[in-house]
Structures are given as C-alpha cells and as structure tokens.
Motif scaffolding. Sequence first.
Motif, short mmCIF file in Angstrom:
data_model
loop_
_atom_site.label_atom_id
_atom_site.label_comp_id
_atom_site.label_asym_id
_atom_site.label_seq_id
_atom_site.Cartn_x
_atom_site.Cartn_y
_atom_site.Cartn_z
N ARG A 43 -134.62 -47.71 -6.09
CA ARG A 43 -134.63 -49.03 -6.71
C ARG A 43 -133.24 -49.56 -7.04
NH1 ARG A 43 -139.44 -50.01 -10.79
NH2 ARG A 43 -138.59 -52.10 -10.54
N ILE A 44 -132.28 -48.69 -7.37
CA ILE A 44 -130.96 -49.21 -7.79
C ILE A 44 -129.78 -48.48 -7.18
CG2 ILE A 44 -131.69 -50.18 -9.99
CD1 ILE A 44 -130.64 -47.60 -11.29
N GLY A 45 -130.01 -47.54 -6.29
CA GLY A 45 -128.91 -46.82 -5.66
C GLY A 45 -128.64 -45.50 -6.37
N ARG A 46 -128.04 -44.58 -5.63
CA ARG A 46 -127.84 -43.22 -6.13
C ARG A 46 -126.90 -43.13 -7.34
NH1 ARG A 46 -129.47 -38.96 -2.60
NH2 ARG A 46 -130.27 -39.81 -0.66
N THR A 47 -125.83 -43.88 -7.31
CA THR A 47 -124.83 -43.76 -8.38
C THR A 47 -125.42 -44.12 -9.73
OG1 THR A 47 -123.10 -44.27 -6.80
CG2 THR A 47 -122.55 -44.49 -9.14
N LEU A 48 -126.03 -45.27 -9.82
CA LEU A 48 -126.64 -45.69 -11.08
C LEU A 48 -127.85 -44.82 -11.41
CD1 LEU A 48 -126.21 -47.65 -13.35
CD2 LEU A 48 -127.44 -49.38 -12.07
N ALA A 49 -128.54 -44.34 -10.38
CA ALA A 49 -129.70 -43.47 -10.61
C ALA A 49 -129.28 -42.17 -11.30
CB ALA A 49 -130.40 -43.15 -9.29
#
Length: 191
Positions: A43-49
Amino acid sequence: MSPPAVEVVDDHDLIRLSAADPEAFGQIFDRHAATIHRYLARRIGRTLADDLTGETFLIAFRNREKYDMSHADSRPWLYGIAANLLRGHQRAEIRQYRALARTGADPAYSLYDDSDDRVTAADQVRGLAGVLAELPAGERDVLTLVAQAQLSYPEVARALNIPVGTVRSRLHSARKRLRKALPALEGTIDD
C-alpha cells in the motif's frame, strides 16, 4: 521415546501472558510482522512499511490490555492498527498506486517469470493501481484487507471497527468501481 508434545498457544494467550511477562508479546511480532509488513508495503512502499510495521506493533504492545480476549487470532486487530496508521499516510499510499499505475511494476512482488506474462500482468497492475489510487479511503481499506490480507468480512469489520454490513457495502462499491474502470478484468473481480 517420542518427543514431548509442543503446546500451541493462541495469540490471545500470548497477549494475556504478556501482562506479567512483556517478552511474551514478542511471539505476536514473530508470528505476524512479515504479514503486516507485506500488507503495508503493497500500500505505501517498503521503506515506509518498515517504520509503520514497527509502529503497529508498538501501539499493539502499549494497548494490549484493551485486546478483546474472546478472539484467539490477533491479525484483524493488528491490521486495524496498521489501517489506522495508513490514514496518516494516504498521500504516500496514493503516490505509490499512481507510480504503480505508470510503471506496472509492483515493487513488493514479482509474480511472473515469463516475459509475455509479465507484460500482461503489468498492464493489469497499472490499471488496477490507477483505480485504487482513486478509491475512497474506506473502500480501499476494505478491498485491500479482503484481497491482500485475505481477511474474512467479520475480521475486516473487527479490524476497522465497522459493522459487517458496511464491509459488504464498501466492498461491493469498490468492486463496482473496479469493474467499471477495468472492463478487461471483467469476470476476475468477484462480488
């Protein structure tokens, strides 16, 4: 002589144990962190996840005394915390879907080895991501919890703290929007 039987402890038991032994909660993390991270990354990309996964479990740990012990599985509760955290990052989520709509390359998964299949999948992913970027947040939450997290309607209702009827209504509406926007996917979107 056979090995001793291993007792499987449900999530609610671990949460109960963590009141006296906070380290017991670590098993909840071990069981569900990868699943929650995968959901957030899509939903929001790996880094922010990475950050939101940690924050999800920190909030769960701090609020474990409020957990409804009648539920053996804590996944819907954890998904609910993650979904609430996502609301503060809707712009990032929409950017993620728009980037996916442009490129067709899902950064979280690589499903196909055959190049023809990859091109076809990328076209479908681009279209789907574009529609997901435009869905109202409530519909997007329900749709992703059902489709990505594979939660049942009652589990989604529990995760989002909404009635099951609202889950059904939002899911129906989201699927209707998907069918309208993606006629090529007709027949693959269940109702």
